[in-house]
Design an enzyme around this catalytic site. Structure first.
Site, mmCIF file in Angstrom:
data_model
loop_
_atom_site.group_PDB
_atom_site.id
_atom_site.type_symbol
_atom_site.label_atom_id
_atom_site.label_comp_id
_atom_site.label_asym_id
_atom_site.label_seq_id
_atom_site.Cartn_x
_atom_site.Cartn_y
_atom_site.Cartn_z
ATOM 1 N N SER A 143 0.870 -1.177 0.000
ATOM 2 C CA SER A 143 0.000 0.000 0.000
ATOM 3 C C SER A 143 0.904 1.223 0.000
ATOM 4 O O SER A 143 2.084 1.123 0.369
ATOM 5 C CB SER A 143 -0.853 -0.003 1.276
ATOM 6 O OG SER A 143 -1.435 1.260 1.498
ATOM 7 N N TYR A 156 -2.674 -1.200 10.552
ATOM 8 C CA TYR A 156 -2.584 -1.416 9.094
ATOM 9 C C TYR A 156 -1.261 -0.873 8.565
ATOM 10 O O TYR A 156 -0.560 -1.550 7.809
ATOM 11 C CB TYR A 156 -3.768 -0.730 8.413
ATOM 12 C CG TYR A 156 -3.842 -0.904 6.914
ATOM 13 C CD1 TYR A 156 -4.348 -2.087 6.365
ATOM 14 C CD2 TYR A 156 -3.449 0.102 6.042
ATOM 15 C CE1 TYR A 156 -4.446 -2.245 4.989
ATOM 16 C CE2 TYR A 156 -3.543 -0.050 4.669
ATOM 17 C CZ TYR A 156 -4.050 -1.219 4.147
ATOM 18 O OH TYR A 156 -4.143 -1.381 2.777
HETATM 19 N N1 LIG Z 1 -8.573 -0.854 -1.802
HETATM 20 C C1 LIG Z 1 -7.569 -0.042 -1.524
HETATM 21 O O1 LIG Z 1 -7.712 1.205 -1.547
HETATM 22 C C2 LIG Z 1 -6.208 -0.619 -1.206
HETATM 23 C C3 LIG Z 1 -5.127 0.263 -1.203
HETATM 24 C C4 LIG Z 1 -3.858 -0.215 -0.909
HETATM 25 C C5 LIG Z 1 -3.688 -1.563 -0.631
HETATM 26 N N2 LIG Z 1 -4.745 -2.385 -0.632
HETATM 27 C C6 LIG Z 1 -4.512 -3.795 -0.310
HETATM 28 O O2 LIG Z 1 -5.030 -4.610 -1.322
HETATM 29 C C7 LIG Z 1 -5.317 -5.904 -0.779
HETATM 30 C C8 LIG Z 1 -6.717 -6.319 -1.230
HETATM 31 O O3 LIG Z 1 -7.669 -5.439 -0.671
HETATM 32 P P1 LIG Z 1 -9.020 -5.016 -1.410
HETATM 33 O O4 LIG Z 1 -9.046 -3.560 -1.477
HETATM 34 O O5 LIG Z 1 -9.196 -5.808 -2.648
HETATM 35 O O6 LIG Z 1 -10.105 -5.435 -0.303
HETATM 36 P P2 LIG Z 1 -11.171 -6.607 -0.278
HETATM 37 O O7 LIG Z 1 -11.775 -6.522 1.061
HETATM 38 O O8 LIG Z 1 -12.044 -6.556 -1.476
HETATM 39 O O9 LIG Z 1 -10.282 -7.924 -0.419
HETATM 40 C C9 LIG Z 1 -9.577 -8.487 0.647
HETATM 41 C C10 LIG Z 1 -9.546 -9.987 0.437
HETATM 42 O O10 LIG Z 1 -8.783 -10.594 1.489
HETATM 43 C C11 LIG Z 1 -9.537 -11.713 1.953
HETATM 44 N N3 LIG Z 1 -9.160 -12.086 3.298
HETATM 45 C C12 LIG Z 1 -9.401 -11.431 4.471
HETATM 46 N N4 LIG Z 1 -8.938 -12.157 5.498
HETATM 47 C C13 LIG Z 1 -8.389 -13.278 4.974
HETATM 48 C C14 LIG Z 1 -7.749 -14.418 5.524
HETATM 49 N N5 LIG Z 1 -7.585 -14.557 6.857
HETATM 50 N N6 LIG Z 1 -7.324 -15.389 4.694
HETATM 51 C C15 LIG Z 1 -7.485 -15.271 3.357
HETATM 52 N N7 LIG Z 1 -8.086 -14.220 2.773
HETATM 53 C C16 LIG Z 1 -8.527 -13.243 3.577
HETATM 54 C C17 LIG Z 1 -10.984 -11.251 1.850
HETATM 55 O O11 LIG Z 1 -11.892 -12.332 1.947
HETATM 56 C C18 LIG Z 1 -10.955 -10.614 0.483
HETATM 57 O O12 LIG Z 1 -11.059 -11.591 -0.532
HETATM 58 C C19 LIG Z 1 -5.169 -5.762 0.734
HETATM 59 O O13 LIG Z 1 -3.908 -6.276 1.134
HETATM 60 C C20 LIG Z 1 -5.202 -4.267 0.956
HETATM 61 O O14 LIG Z 1 -4.507 -3.856 2.106
HETATM 62 C C21 LIG Z 1 -6.015 -1.944 -0.904
#
Ligand SMILES: NC(=O)c1ccc[n+]([C@@H]2O[C@H](COP(=O)([O-])OP(=O)(O)OC[C@H]3O[C@@H](n4cnc5c(N)ncnc54)[C@H](O)[C@@H]3O)[C@@H](O)[C@H]2O)c1
Length: 255
Positions: A143, A156
């Site tokens: 991130s 986080y």
């Molecule tokens: N959306 C944003 O703005 C953003 C920005 C920077 C980084 N990220 C990172 O991107 C990644 C994906 O996030 P996203 O935005 O797609 O959110 P999201 O909530 O759509 O996806 C997160 C996924 O992780 C899974 N998950 C949660 N706990 C778990 C576990 N114990 N075991 C296996 N899977 C698990 C969830 O079921 C889901 O499929 C994350 O690491 C997040 O920190 C997101």
């Protein structure tokens, strides 16, 4: 196609950025292993989308915060398809709690799902890649907050900062094996993790105004970066992070 014959494991692969990564890798011909913990129906629908692209796929229910589940995830990939070429440590959560009010349980959960999972996902995938030979790619979805403070989301930020050093240190250790470890640092992406902002027009307008490109990313704009990092075109990237943030980190300190 570029990734034909490559086997890619994507943690948290049935939602948001993970789903977009699955589809971007599948579009380049990769064989896909979707790790999931919630929403079996979404996983099955995504498996159908991957098959429609002409690729092989399995879904594996595995909680990445547990090393035994990660072992089963990697073993399932090897049992089904014989190898692991690309490991994407994508699963993540946040609690949006400050350093003053984060509980021990919240801290442990965020660190286990975001950072411990990436550490042992890296270890287990790397052991398999070394055993099979030929190198590989390990891509950590970090991130902007691997580097950039976000007051009110402390655990986080700690987890993503840890992923930053995991990427750099494992990247240096594993380079000799031809395993390229790289991070992708998204800015704000329109996914379920940002549901509260997406549902609040004032907060969304404020966020969009702070981003030089004037909008949040779509998940596909992160998936395409990961697909590039998994390809031969990224053969000289190691132990670093590629930020896909619309310029956010350079413009809005303290957002
Ligand atoms: N959306 C944003 O703005 C953003 C920005 C920077 C980084 N990220 C990172 O991107 C990644 C994906 O996030 P996203 O935005 O797609 O959110 P999201 O909530 O759509 O996806 C997160 C996924 O992780 C899974 N998950 C949660 N706990 C778990 C576990 N114990 N075991 C296996 N899977 C698990 C969830 O079921 C889901 O499929 C994350 O690491 C997040 O920190 C997101």
């Amino acid at each position: 196609m570029e990734l034909t014959g490559k086997v890619a494991v994507v943690t948290g692969g049935n939602s948001g950025i993970g789903k977009a990564i699955v589809l971007a890798l599948a579009a380049k011909g990769a064989t896909i292993v979707i790790d999931w913990v919630a929403d079996e129906q979404a996983t099955e629908a995504l498996e159908d989308q991957v098959r429609a692209l002409g690729d092989q796929v399995i879904g594996v229910e595995a909680d990445v915060s547990k090393v035994t589940d990660l072992e089963r995830l990697v073993a399932s990939a090897v049992t089904a398809f014989g190898r692991v070429d690309v490991m994407v440590n994508n699963a993540g959560i946040e609690t949006r709690t400050s350093v003053l009010d984060t509980t021990e349980a919240q801290y442990d959960r965020v660190l286990a799902i975001n950072l411990k999972s990436a550490f042992f996902g890296t270890q287990l995938a790397a052991r398999q890649m070394i055993a099979q030979g030929g190198g590989g790619r390990i891509i950590n979805v970090t991130s902007v907050h691997e580097d950039w403070p976000m007051p009110g989301n402390t655990a986080y930020c700690v987890s993503k900062g840890g992923m930053r050093m995991l990427t750099r240190t494992a990247g240096v250790e594993l380079a000799a094996h031809g395993i390229l470890v790289v991070g992708v640092g998204p800015g704000a992406v329109a996914t379920p993790i940002n549901a509260s902002t997406l549902g609040d027009p004032a907060a969304l307008a404020k966020l969009n105004a702070a981003i030089p490109l004037g909008r949040m990313a779509q998940p596909e704009e992160i998936g395409s970066v990961v697909a590039f990092l998994a390809s031969d075109a990224a053969s000289y990237l190691a132990a670093t992070t590629i930020f896909a943030d619309g310029g956010l980190m350079q413009s809005s300190p303290g957002l």
